[in-house]
Design an enzyme around this catalytic site. Sequence first.
Site, PDB file in Angstrom:
ATOM      1  N   HIS A 145       0.812  -1.222   0.000  1.00  0.00           N
ATOM      2  CA  HIS A 145       0.000   0.000   0.000  1.00  0.00           C
ATOM      3  C   HIS A 145       0.848   1.275   0.000  1.00  0.00           C
ATOM      4  O   HIS A 145       1.240   1.781   1.048  1.00  0.00           O
ATOM      5  CB  HIS A 145      -0.917  -0.027   1.226  1.00  0.00           C
ATOM      6  CG  HIS A 145      -2.014   0.959   1.165  1.00  0.00           C
ATOM      7  ND1 HIS A 145      -3.244   0.738   1.745  1.00  0.00           N
ATOM      8  CD2 HIS A 145      -2.096   2.191   0.592  1.00  0.00           C
ATOM      9  CE1 HIS A 145      -4.018   1.782   1.536  1.00  0.00           C
ATOM     10  NE2 HIS A 145      -3.339   2.685   0.841  1.00  0.00           N
ATOM     11  N   HIS A 163       1.485   5.170  -2.088  1.00  0.00           N
ATOM     12  CA  HIS A 163       1.053   6.205  -3.045  1.00  0.00           C
ATOM     13  C   HIS A 163       2.296   6.882  -3.621  1.00  0.00           C
ATOM     14  O   HIS A 163       3.078   7.480  -2.877  1.00  0.00           O
ATOM     15  CB  HIS A 163       0.156   7.237  -2.353  1.00  0.00           C
ATOM     16  CG  HIS A 163      -1.127   6.641  -1.852  1.00  0.00           C
ATOM     17  ND1 HIS A 163      -2.260   6.557  -2.619  1.00  0.00           N
ATOM     18  CD2 HIS A 163      -1.439   6.066  -0.663  1.00  0.00           C
ATOM     19  CE1 HIS A 163      -3.227   5.965  -1.929  1.00  0.00           C
ATOM     20  NE2 HIS A 163      -2.752   5.650  -0.730  1.00  0.00           N
ATOM     21  N   LEU A 164       2.449   6.760  -4.936  1.00  0.00           N
ATOM     22  CA  LEU A 164       3.639   7.349  -5.590  1.00  0.00           C
ATOM     23  C   LEU A 164       3.340   8.702  -6.241  1.00  0.00           C
ATOM     24  O   LEU A 164       4.276   9.391  -6.675  1.00  0.00           O
ATOM     25  CB  LEU A 164       4.202   6.385  -6.640  1.00  0.00           C
ATOM     26  CG  LEU A 164       4.821   5.084  -6.111  1.00  0.00           C
ATOM     27  CD1 LEU A 164       5.284   4.210  -7.260  1.00  0.00           C
ATOM     28  CD2 LEU A 164       5.974   5.370  -5.147  1.00  0.00           C
ATOM     29  N   ASN A 203      -4.767   6.100  -7.282  1.00  0.00           N
ATOM     30  CA  ASN A 203      -5.431   7.422  -7.177  1.00  0.00           C
ATOM     31  C   ASN A 203      -4.480   8.552  -7.576  1.00  0.00           C
ATOM     32  O   ASN A 203      -4.211   9.477  -6.825  1.00  0.00           O
ATOM     33  CB  ASN A 203      -6.010   7.652  -5.773  1.00  0.00           C
ATOM     34  CG  ASN A 203      -4.967   7.683  -4.676  1.00  0.00           C
ATOM     35  OD1 ASN A 203      -3.875   7.138  -4.828  1.00  0.00           O
ATOM     36  ND2 ASN A 203      -5.282   8.313  -3.561  1.00  0.00           N
ATOM     37  N   ASP A 216      -8.729   2.814  -3.750  1.00  0.00           N
ATOM     38  CA  ASP A 216      -8.190   3.445  -2.536  1.00  0.00           C
ATOM     39  C   ASP A 216      -8.258   4.959  -2.576  1.00  0.00           C
ATOM     40  O   ASP A 216      -8.019   5.604  -3.581  1.00  0.00           O
ATOM     41  CB  ASP A 216      -6.743   3.009  -2.272  1.00  0.00           C
ATOM     42  CG  ASP A 216      -6.272   3.518  -0.913  1.00  0.00           C
ATOM     43  OD1 ASP A 216      -7.028   3.382   0.060  1.00  0.00           O
ATOM     44  OD2 ASP A 216      -5.168   4.072  -0.830  1.00  0.00           O
ATOM     45  N   HIS A 263     -10.404  -0.017   0.544  1.00  0.00           N
ATOM     46  CA  HIS A 263     -10.410   1.118   1.475  1.00  0.00           C
ATOM     47  C   HIS A 263     -11.854   1.220   1.942  1.00  0.00           C
ATOM     48  O   HIS A 263     -12.745   1.473   1.145  1.00  0.00           O
ATOM     49  CB  HIS A 263      -9.957   2.374   0.725  1.00  0.00           C
ATOM     50  CG  HIS A 263     -10.207   3.668   1.440  1.00  0.00           C
ATOM     51  ND1 HIS A 263      -9.189   4.531   1.809  1.00  0.00           N
ATOM     52  CD2 HIS A 263     -11.354   4.275   1.837  1.00  0.00           C
ATOM     53  CE1 HIS A 263      -9.701   5.598   2.398  1.00  0.00           C
ATOM     54  NE2 HIS A 263     -11.011   5.479   2.421  1.00  0.00           N
ATOM     55  N   ASP A 266       0.640   2.534   3.785  1.00  0.00           N
ATOM     56  CA  ASP A 266      -0.188   3.619   3.239  1.00  0.00           C
ATOM     57  C   ASP A 266       0.666   4.891   3.100  1.00  0.00           C
ATOM     58  O   ASP A 266       0.225   5.987   3.441  1.00  0.00           O
ATOM     59  CB  ASP A 266      -1.438   3.885   4.084  1.00  0.00           C
ATOM     60  CG  ASP A 266      -2.480   4.701   3.311  1.00  0.00           C
ATOM     61  OD1 ASP A 266      -2.280   4.978   2.116  1.00  0.00           O
ATOM     62  OD2 ASP A 266      -3.505   5.074   3.929  1.00  0.00           O
ATOM     63  N   HIS A 282       2.674  14.152   1.019  1.00  0.00           N
ATOM     64  CA  HIS A 282       2.041  15.434   0.681  1.00  0.00           C
ATOM     65  C   HIS A 282       3.075  16.532   0.870  1.00  0.00           C
ATOM     66  O   HIS A 282       4.006  16.390   1.665  1.00  0.00           O
ATOM     67  CB  HIS A 282       0.836  15.711   1.580  1.00  0.00           C
ATOM     68  CG  HIS A 282      -0.323  14.790   1.319  1.00  0.00           C
ATOM     69  ND1 HIS A 282      -1.062  14.824   0.170  1.00  0.00           N
ATOM     70  CD2 HIS A 282      -0.858  13.800   2.078  1.00  0.00           C
ATOM     71  CE1 HIS A 282      -2.009  13.901   0.214  1.00  0.00           C
ATOM     72  NE2 HIS A 282      -1.895  13.259   1.366  1.00  0.00           N
TER      73      HIS A 282
HETATM   74  O1  DOR Z   1      -4.537   9.011   4.486  1.00  0.00           O
HETATM   75  C1  DOR Z   1      -4.788   8.686   3.348  1.00  0.00           C
HETATM   76  N1  DOR Z   1      -4.105   9.197   2.301  1.00  0.00           N
HETATM   77  N2  DOR Z   1      -5.774   7.830   3.133  1.00  0.00           N
HETATM   78  C2  DOR Z   1      -6.210   7.542   1.908  1.00  0.00           C
HETATM   79  O2  DOR Z   1      -7.112   6.748   1.787  1.00  0.00           O
HETATM   80  C3  DOR Z   1      -5.644   8.208   0.732  1.00  0.00           C
HETATM   81  C4  DOR Z   1      -4.267   8.642   1.004  1.00  0.00           C
HETATM   82  C5  DOR Z   1      -3.750   9.584  -0.025  1.00  0.00           C
HETATM   83  O3  DOR Z   1      -3.827   9.270  -1.232  1.00  0.00           O
HETATM   84  O4  DOR Z   1      -3.230  10.655   0.345  1.00  0.00           O
HETATM   85 ZN    ZN Z   2      -7.113   4.258   1.790  1.00  0.00          ZN
HETATM   86 ZN    ZN Z   3      -3.903   4.584   0.631  1.00  0.00          ZN
END
Ligand code: DOR
Ligand code: ZN
Ligand code: ZN
Length: 441
Positions: A60, A62-63, A94, A151, A178, A304, A308
């Site tokens: 899990h 996110h790139l 996403n 997700d 999710h 996860d 950001h």
């Molecule tokens: O905390 C999260 N960040 N939960 C998610 O489901 C999405 C993820 C994100 O893409 O920033």
């Molecule tokens: Zn999620």
């Molecule tokens: Zn996630």
Amino acid sequence: MKMIIKGGTIVDGTDREAKPADLLIEDGRIVASALVIEEEADAVVDATGCYVMPGFIDLHVHLRDPGQTHKEDLLTGAKAAARGGVTTICAMPNTNPAVDTVEVLQDIYQRAEQAPVHVLQVSAITKGQGGQELVDMAAMKEGGAVAFSEDGKSVMDVTLYEEAMRQAAQLNVPVFAHCEDKALVGKGVLNEGVASERFGVPGISNAVEDIITARDIFLARESGARLHLCHCSTEASVWLVKMAKSMGIPVTAEVCPHHFILTDEDITEENANYKMNPPLRTKRDVKTLIEGLRNGTMDCISTDHAPHHAEEKAGGFEKAPFGIVGLETSASLTYTALVDTGVLSIQQMVQKMSTNPAKVLGVDDCKGYVQIGKDADLVIFDPNVEYVVDVEEFASKGKNTPFAGRKVKGRVRATIVDGRLVYEDTARTVKPQPEEENLFS
Ligand code: DOR
Ligand code: ZN
Ligand code: ZN
């Protein structure tokens, strides 16, 4: 290309006792294991005092690539993985555009050839993650998608989701869920209760997660889909997984370090690095999650990893986006919180972070174990080094973690992918500041 890893203690992915052994690696595979291997090699990696374990597999991540590369990109994310001992990452869809066509998928796979770790891509379930129309699931599988996930949200249309699960079952590709009820969560920001009241923001109840977790489990039973529950954060999610497994429903579940370490009571100031989705829950939830990991109900530890930009995170609790980074801290946090405290054995840590994720992906024939014939994806981990988490050391563009400045124990010394050294720690002599509080004391 021949490599020898010398002097380490092997944790092989099974329940077997950790044992000292050298490893011989040739052409990307483990070819021999013996107490001492004396042979000519192109490279010798010193693992004295360290565990040698199968490289971690993070289901899990996110790139942010394509579309939000100011937060992270494929290469910085992959480098962060290498620093964390993670040799395979599953990238969530996403992005912008979402990973909903074979073209987007192939562009990612093409660029991932340059990455220091294996990058596996997860496909969206609906086009643009809009919740209206399914992607061409067969084509996405054909193009190399390893799982289907929406997700960031749940597919709220239950008939559409049931159809997606039926197709996923037929394609034999897992669904990563999710679980969040869109109507019930409203504008929720922090866990409902202590945290939401302290900061006067809308809360997120446990029911937001539990209702959809239950729904998805029963859809998995109807459809036969292999359901993997992402970032479980509530007490009831553990009970639901236990129930599902006892009924023979094909369900697996992951827990993230922040959810088994922190609680809503740890949020004492308006710092959006404590804001993620699902949110930090109560002590009671944490206790049950840990017990679920210990007794085997909860299968995997994933991060996860959600990078950001600092400016976005500075927007206050209500405006800041959800999510924290995790790739570069998860091994140290897990070791400190669960292994050093005696909750999990080192074997269990390896199973949660490598072997079980390999099984979820169906790649346990070649990954998730340190055994002759398996891929030489390995992590060399020093359990005795203590250090303070310094976000300036991160390879990730994301510095958003509530664990910055915390003292932890256990550090990745080196990471090997396909028999190549992709990361070596140069700062492993870092001494903890004496006045720093231990994270768990
Ligand atoms: O905390 C999260 N960040 N939960 C998610 O489901 C999405 C993820 C994100 O893409 O920033
Ligand atoms: Zn999620
Ligand atoms: Zn996630």
